[in-house]
Design a protein around this motif. Structure first.
Motif, mmCIF file in Angstrom:
data_model
loop_
_atom_site.group_PDB
_atom_site.id
_atom_site.type_symbol
_atom_site.label_atom_id
_atom_site.label_comp_id
_atom_site.label_asym_id
_atom_site.label_seq_id
_atom_site.Cartn_x
_atom_site.Cartn_y
_atom_site.Cartn_z
ATOM 1 N N VAL A 133 -0.260 -1.467 4.929
ATOM 2 C CA VAL A 133 -1.041 -1.470 3.698
ATOM 3 C C VAL A 133 -0.120 -1.413 2.488
ATOM 4 C CG1 VAL A 133 -2.683 -0.136 2.314
ATOM 5 C CG2 VAL A 133 -3.121 -0.523 4.736
ATOM 6 N N ARG A 134 0.966 -0.651 2.580
ATOM 7 C CA ARG A 134 1.923 -0.581 1.477
ATOM 8 C C ARG A 134 2.513 -1.959 1.187
ATOM 9 N NH1 ARG A 134 5.695 2.091 3.754
ATOM 10 N NH2 ARG A 134 4.568 4.047 3.691
ATOM 11 N N GLU B 66 -0.104 -4.076 -0.514
ATOM 12 C CA GLU B 66 -0.311 -3.657 -1.897
ATOM 13 C C GLU B 66 0.841 -4.086 -2.799
ATOM 14 O OE1 GLU B 66 -2.897 -2.340 -3.528
ATOM 15 O OE2 GLU B 66 -4.026 -2.618 -1.674
ATOM 16 N N HIS C 182 -8.707 -5.886 2.623
ATOM 17 C CA HIS C 182 -9.288 -4.903 1.715
ATOM 18 C C HIS C 182 -10.104 -3.867 2.503
ATOM 19 C CE1 HIS C 182 -7.849 -7.118 -1.647
ATOM 20 N NE2 HIS C 182 -8.631 -8.160 -1.451
ATOM 21 N N TRP D 8 -7.780 -1.319 3.770
ATOM 22 C CA TRP D 8 -7.365 -0.378 2.731
ATOM 23 C C TRP D 8 -8.399 0.731 2.555
ATOM 24 C CZ3 TRP D 8 -4.757 2.555 -0.257
ATOM 25 C CH2 TRP D 8 -5.307 3.073 -1.435
ATOM 26 N N TYR D 9 -9.664 0.367 2.445
ATOM 27 C CA TYR D 9 -10.693 1.391 2.258
ATOM 28 C C TYR D 9 -10.846 2.252 3.504
ATOM 29 C CZ TYR D 9 -11.991 -0.650 -2.203
ATOM 30 O OH TYR D 9 -11.958 -1.095 -3.513
ATOM 31 N N ARG E 191 -8.029 4.681 3.234
ATOM 32 C CA ARG E 191 -8.282 5.659 2.180
ATOM 33 C C ARG E 191 -9.299 6.708 2.633
ATOM 34 N NH1 ARG E 191 -10.199 3.824 -3.810
ATOM 35 N NH2 ARG E 191 -12.265 3.860 -2.856
ATOM 36 N N VAL F 152 -1.375 7.086 0.168
ATOM 37 C CA VAL F 152 -2.581 6.543 -0.465
ATOM 38 C C VAL F 152 -2.604 6.869 -1.946
ATOM 39 C CG1 VAL F 152 -5.096 6.771 -0.564
ATOM 40 C CG2 VAL F 152 -3.950 6.471 1.640
ATOM 41 N N ILE G 158 -0.396 4.437 -3.768
ATOM 42 C CA ILE G 158 -1.039 3.122 -3.891
ATOM 43 C C ILE G 158 -2.129 3.157 -4.948
ATOM 44 C CG2 ILE G 158 -2.483 1.434 -2.687
ATOM 45 C CD1 ILE G 158 -0.910 2.140 -0.131
ATOM 46 N N ARG H 21 -2.552 0.769 -8.227
ATOM 47 C CA ARG H 21 -3.758 -0.021 -8.471
ATOM 48 C C ARG H 21 -4.365 0.336 -9.838
ATOM 49 N NH1 ARG H 21 -6.227 -2.036 -3.503
ATOM 50 N NH2 ARG H 21 -8.306 -1.639 -4.332
#
Length: 206
Positions: free
Chosen positions: A73-74, A77, A116, A119-120, A123, A136, A139, A143
């Protein structure tokens, strides 16, 4: 006690740098699999079965699936936080920036919906996995800055300061993004009409 030498160090190359590069390579290569499987159905063994890498290789470079997902994810992002830079740089009017941003906003929802969603998913796991929180949070800060750059430029072009704080702006746009993603994934709004309308409302409220 004899200190073990990392195999990368024996090769004459800088061990930590090569190790990090290999982690990044593996995380990038397995990103699609991670996005398709999601957090709940993902294990290093599952990822190995759906990729070109063995379970042993993945386990050598990552402590567990959380470590791999966070790295993946990093990496994603790193690319995402620059997605609106072109619109910010090229817009000559506030309305042009609003339109270009909205188009890109919807386009990335469609093109990268599985990423996406990952990502959620990640999170949400911070409520249970303390080890993920720093990653998180970092990130989220990036964002927030990404969205604020758009809003700041929009307000400059409009000739009036924003009437919302940086954090409120991010919460508003992130909420629209998440709802738009859910509506897209469950087929409730495949044209993203609701997301576009909400974006117009937020820009008007700025």
């Amino acid at each position: 006690m004899t200190t073990a030498t990392h195999p990368d160090a024996r090769s004459g190359q800088r061990g930590p740098d090569k190790f990090s590069a290999r982690r990044r390579e593996l995380a990038t290569a397995t990103l699609k699999t991670l996005a398709e499987l999601g957090y709940a159905r993902t294990s290093l063994r599952e990822i190995a079965q759906n990729s070109a890498f063995s379970h042993g290789v993945l386990h050598y470079y990552f402590r567990d699936k959380l470590d791999l997902i966070a790295e993946a994810v990093r990496i994603y992002e790193d690319l995402c936080v620059t997605r609106y830079d072109e619109a910010v740089a090229s817009a000559t009017t506030a309305d042009e920036l609003r339109r270009d941003f909205s188009s890109m906003f919807v386009a990335t929802l469609r093109a990268d919906s599985s990423l996406h969603r990952l990502w959620y998913d990640l999170r949400n796991q911070t409520r249970y996995e303390e080890s993920l929180r720093d990653e998180v949070r970092e990130i989220e800060l990036r964002r927030t800055e990404m969205i604020w750059n758009v809003v700041h430029r929009f307000c400059e072009l409009r000739g009036a300061p924003a009437r919302m704080t940086r954090q409120l702006v991010y919460v508003a746009f992130d909420g629209i993004f998440q709802q738009g993603l859910d509506d897209l994934l469950n087929g409730a709004d495949p044209e993203m009409t609701g997301a576009r309308d909400l974006l117009d409302e937020v820009f008007a409220a700025l």
